[in-house]
Scaffold this active site. Structure first.
Site, PDB file in Angstrom:
ATOM      1  N   ASN A 145       8.910   7.076   4.140  1.00  0.00           N
ATOM      2  CA  ASN A 145       9.164   5.874   3.776  1.00  0.00           C
ATOM      3  C   ASN A 145       9.708   6.077   2.524  1.00  0.00           C
ATOM      4  O   ASN A 145      10.486   7.230   1.604  1.00  0.00           O
ATOM      5  CB  ASN A 145       7.282   6.445   3.404  1.00  0.00           C
ATOM      6  CG  ASN A 145       6.879   4.917   2.334  1.00  0.00           C
ATOM      7  OD1 ASN A 145       5.929   5.748   1.760  1.00  0.00           O
ATOM      8  ND2 ASN A 145       7.427   4.124   2.057  1.00  0.00           N
ATOM      9  N   GLN A 150       9.412   0.639  -0.436  1.00  0.00           N
ATOM     10  CA  GLN A 150       8.575   0.577  -2.607  1.00  0.00           C
ATOM     11  C   GLN A 150      10.006   0.655  -3.715  1.00  0.00           C
ATOM     12  O   GLN A 150      11.260   1.505  -2.875  1.00  0.00           O
ATOM     13  CB  GLN A 150       8.190   1.801  -2.739  1.00  0.00           C
ATOM     14  CG  GLN A 150       6.935   0.995  -2.382  1.00  0.00           C
ATOM     15  CD  GLN A 150       6.524   1.346  -0.543  1.00  0.00           C
ATOM     16  OE1 GLN A 150       7.006   2.346  -0.129  1.00  0.00           O
ATOM     17  NE2 GLN A 150       5.668   0.299  -0.116  1.00  0.00           N
ATOM     18  N   ASN A 155       6.651  -3.166  -3.877  1.00  0.00           N
ATOM     19  CA  ASN A 155       6.704  -3.239  -2.974  1.00  0.00           C
ATOM     20  C   ASN A 155       8.095  -3.982  -2.814  1.00  0.00           C
ATOM     21  O   ASN A 155       8.344  -5.178  -3.286  1.00  0.00           O
ATOM     22  CB  ASN A 155       5.601  -4.122  -1.605  1.00  0.00           C
ATOM     23  CG  ASN A 155       4.608  -2.886  -1.951  1.00  0.00           C
ATOM     24  OD1 ASN A 155       4.289  -1.780  -1.152  1.00  0.00           O
ATOM     25  ND2 ASN A 155       3.580  -3.859  -1.376  1.00  0.00           N
ATOM     26  N   CYS A 161       0.440   4.532  -4.900  1.00  0.00           N
ATOM     27  CA  CYS A 161       1.375   4.875  -3.206  1.00  0.00           C
ATOM     28  C   CYS A 161       1.973   6.263  -3.200  1.00  0.00           C
ATOM     29  O   CYS A 161       3.006   6.930  -4.777  1.00  0.00           O
ATOM     30  CB  CYS A 161       3.272   4.527  -3.812  1.00  0.00           C
ATOM     31  SG  CYS A 161       4.507   5.045  -2.565  1.00  0.00           S
ATOM     32  N   ASN A 189       3.343   8.741  -1.011  1.00  0.00           N
ATOM     33  CA  ASN A 189       4.742   8.960  -0.961  1.00  0.00           C
ATOM     34  C   ASN A 189       5.640   9.049  -1.811  1.00  0.00           C
ATOM     35  O   ASN A 189       6.202   9.210  -2.122  1.00  0.00           O
ATOM     36  CB  ASN A 189       5.219   8.901   0.328  1.00  0.00           C
ATOM     37  CG  ASN A 189       4.815   8.694   1.228  1.00  0.00           C
ATOM     38  OD1 ASN A 189       3.919   9.756   2.021  1.00  0.00           O
ATOM     39  ND2 ASN A 189       4.833   8.077   2.450  1.00  0.00           N
ATOM     40  N   HIS A 202      -6.969  -0.184   1.708  1.00  0.00           N
ATOM     41  CA  HIS A 202      -6.836   0.476   2.602  1.00  0.00           C
ATOM     42  C   HIS A 202      -8.010   0.028   3.151  1.00  0.00           C
ATOM     43  O   HIS A 202      -9.634  -0.132   3.015  1.00  0.00           O
ATOM     44  CB  HIS A 202      -6.992   1.365   2.774  1.00  0.00           C
ATOM     45  CG  HIS A 202      -5.334   2.806   2.241  1.00  0.00           C
ATOM     46  ND1 HIS A 202      -4.037   2.140   3.040  1.00  0.00           N
ATOM     47  CD2 HIS A 202      -5.356   2.336   0.779  1.00  0.00           C
ATOM     48  CE1 HIS A 202      -3.521   2.864   1.923  1.00  0.00           C
ATOM     49  NE2 HIS A 202      -4.160   2.416   1.121  1.00  0.00           N
ATOM     50  N   ASN A 219      -3.453  -3.091   3.240  1.00  0.00           N
ATOM     51  CA  ASN A 219      -2.544  -1.960   3.800  1.00  0.00           C
ATOM     52  C   ASN A 219      -3.530  -1.412   5.033  1.00  0.00           C
ATOM     53  O   ASN A 219      -4.847  -1.310   4.779  1.00  0.00           O
ATOM     54  CB  ASN A 219      -2.573  -0.765   3.473  1.00  0.00           C
ATOM     55  CG  ASN A 219      -1.618  -1.004   2.315  1.00  0.00           C
ATOM     56  OD1 ASN A 219      -0.129  -0.762   2.147  1.00  0.00           O
ATOM     57  ND2 ASN A 219      -2.393  -0.604   0.776  1.00  0.00           N
ATOM     58  N   GLU A 271       1.891  -0.916   5.950  1.00  0.00           N
ATOM     59  CA  GLU A 271       1.856  -1.545   5.182  1.00  0.00           C
ATOM     60  C   GLU A 271       1.764  -3.230   4.208  1.00  0.00           C
ATOM     61  O   GLU A 271       2.400  -4.182   4.728  1.00  0.00           O
ATOM     62  CB  GLU A 271       2.551  -0.996   4.194  1.00  0.00           C
ATOM     63  CG  GLU A 271       2.960   0.531   4.285  1.00  0.00           C
ATOM     64  CD  GLU A 271       3.692   1.713   3.331  1.00  0.00           C
ATOM     65  OE1 GLU A 271       3.547   0.672   1.988  1.00  0.00           O
ATOM     66  OE2 GLU A 271       3.786   2.574   3.466  1.00  0.00           O
ATOM     67  N   ARG A 272       0.522  -3.243   3.222  1.00  0.00           N
ATOM     68  CA  ARG A 272       0.825  -4.513   2.391  1.00  0.00           C
ATOM     69  C   ARG A 272       2.406  -4.713   1.526  1.00  0.00           C
ATOM     70  O   ARG A 272       2.951  -3.268   0.851  1.00  0.00           O
ATOM     71  CB  ARG A 272      -0.590  -4.378   1.241  1.00  0.00           C
ATOM     72  CG  ARG A 272      -0.258  -5.819   0.271  1.00  0.00           C
ATOM     73  CD  ARG A 272      -1.201  -5.369  -0.750  1.00  0.00           C
ATOM     74  NE  ARG A 272      -1.580  -4.254  -1.588  1.00  0.00           N
ATOM     75  CZ  ARG A 272      -1.874  -3.813  -2.562  1.00  0.00           C
ATOM     76  NH1 ARG A 272      -2.751  -5.083  -2.599  1.00  0.00           N
ATOM     77  NH2 ARG A 272      -2.379  -3.304  -3.360  1.00  0.00           N
ATOM     78  N   CYS A 292       2.838   6.606   5.177  1.00  0.00           N
ATOM     79  CA  CYS A 292       2.110   5.578   4.212  1.00  0.00           C
ATOM     80  C   CYS A 292       1.344   7.229   3.729  1.00  0.00           C
ATOM     81  O   CYS A 292       0.334   7.168   4.288  1.00  0.00           O
ATOM     82  CB  CYS A 292       1.345   4.689   4.284  1.00  0.00           C
ATOM     83  SG  CYS A 292       0.558   3.766   3.683  1.00  0.00           S
ATOM     84  N   GLY A 341      -1.864   5.905   2.647  1.00  0.00           N
ATOM     85  CA  GLY A 341      -2.657   5.311   4.115  1.00  0.00           C
ATOM     86  C   GLY A 341      -3.713   6.884   4.413  1.00  0.00           C
ATOM     87  O   GLY A 341      -4.580   6.604   5.442  1.00  0.00           O
TER      88      GLY A 341
HETATM   89  N1  LIG Z   1       4.290   3.989   1.215  1.00  0.00           N
HETATM   90  C1  LIG Z   1       2.819   3.813   0.067  1.00  0.00           C
HETATM   91  C2  LIG Z   1       2.107   2.697  -0.598  1.00  0.00           C
HETATM   92  C3  LIG Z   1       2.662   1.662  -1.760  1.00  0.00           C
HETATM   93  C4  LIG Z   1       2.255   0.974  -1.185  1.00  0.00           C
HETATM   94  C5  LIG Z   1       1.046  -0.530  -0.400  1.00  0.00           C
HETATM   95  N2  LIG Z   1       1.895  -0.888  -0.161  1.00  0.00           N
HETATM   96  C6  LIG Z   1       0.144  -1.203  -1.314  1.00  0.00           C
HETATM   97  O1  LIG Z   1       0.600  -2.424  -1.160  1.00  0.00           O
HETATM   98  O2  LIG Z   1      -0.382  -0.813  -1.928  1.00  0.00           O
HETATM   99  C7  LIG Z   1       2.006   5.555   0.431  1.00  0.00           C
HETATM  100  O3  LIG Z   1       2.994   6.693   0.440  1.00  0.00           O
HETATM  101  O4  LIG Z   1       0.791   5.710  -0.311  1.00  0.00           O
END
Ligand SMILES: N[C@@H](CCC[C@H](N)C(=O)O)C(=O)O
Length: 278
Positions: free
Chosen positions: A13, A46, A66, A75, A77, A163, A194, A212-213, A221, A224
């Site tokens: 990521n 990101q 994003n 986020c 990671n 999520h 997400n 991912e959103r 993620c 996630g």
């Molecule tokens: N890659 C991330 C999450 C990044 C944000 C996500 N796409 C959102 O819009 O909430 C992670 O590692 O948590």
């Protein structure tokens, strides 16, 4: 103006990280989209921005954009890469770093073995906090979700960001590319969501893919992974400590239960440094 950046990744990521403490970084949605573009920009899932603290008892503020330019709350990671970045750049000499985000404060711990452990805070289940348009919270935080002609069962929760978690028989063949965007844009999630696809291997091991959103399917993620373990525990299927196998590698997620923080442990890697014209 030339901006210095570092390209980083956590289990594939990937991130463009800016020091917004020692240089002025005007990040808007259009510039974020250009930076994230893998052909016309640098390329990443990101963009992370390190800023001076805004919350009491924190050392930095952490902003996340994003690839589609949307600014988001959390986020996982990225949080591990944030810790490695502020240490490597000499912005701190601490091993325990309190950081503010749009979703509240988190704590980052640089471990002697090079891994980064993060206290991600407690998950939230109240539909309004996710946000998710259902009247009442259920006992196990699962809900029916109508998608086209099907009714899916999703676990819904917030790790600071929203999520939805589905249990699948085989993560390899799960329809992440087709179902992921439909769940992301489902009208019951007013700020999008997400979408995690979790295969449960046993009480201490899962496999996971996440659409991912604002970024599409990524190799991993962090939030996630936290959300999947929390949802699996709320459904009575997982123990306190779970190994999460993602396409980009493995995370360890620990959660005692409601009201307790979720702990995430995994790697954070520098890829290269550079400059880009703004
Ligand atoms: N890659 C991330 C999450 C990044 C944000 C996500 N796409 C959102 O819009 O909430 C992670 O590692 O948590």
């Amino acid at each position: 103006m030339r901006l210095r950046f570092t390209k980083m990744q956590g289990l594939g990521n990937d991130f463009v990280v800016f020091d917004g403490v020692r240089q002025r970084v005007d990040l808007d949605a259009g510039f974020a989209r250009l930076l994230a573009d893998r052909r016309f920009g640098i390329g990443c899932d990101q963009i992370l921005l390190v800023e001076p603290p805004r919350l009491p008892e924190t050392d930095f503020h952490y902003r996340i954009f994003n690839a589609d330019g949307s600014e988001v709350e959390q986020c996982g990671n990225g949080a591990r890469c944030f810790a490695r970045f502020v240490r490597d750049q000499g912005l701190t000499d601490k091993d325990e770093i309190p950081v503010g985000t749009a979703a509240g404060a988190i704590r980052l711990y640089l471990e002697p073995d090079g891994q980064v452990r993060v206290d991600m805070g407690a998950p939230a289940f109240t539909p309004a906090r996710i946000p998710f348009s259902v009247e009442t919270e259920t006992a196990d935080a699962t809900y029916p979700l109508e998608i086209e002609d099907r009714t899916l069962t999703i676990g819904a929760l917030s790790m600071g960001n929203p999520h939805a978690v589905l249990i699948v028989d085989d993560v390899e063949s799960a329809p992440v590319a087709t179902l992921g965007p439909l769940i992301e844009h489902h009208p019951d999630f007013p700020r999008r969501v997400n979408a995690g696809f979790m295969q449960i291997l046993g009480p201490n091991a899962i496999r996971l893919r996440v659409h991912e959103r604002g970024a599409g399917e990524t190799l991993a993620c962090g939030t996630g992974a936290c959300a999947a373990v929390v949802s699996g525990r709320r459904r009575g299927r997982l123990d306190e400590r779970v190994r999460v196998a993602l396409p980009g590698g493995e995370l360890v997620i620990e959660w005692r239960g409601p009201g307790h923080p979720v702990w995430m442990t995994g790697p954070a890697v520098n890829v290269f440094e550079g400059e880009i014209e703004r």
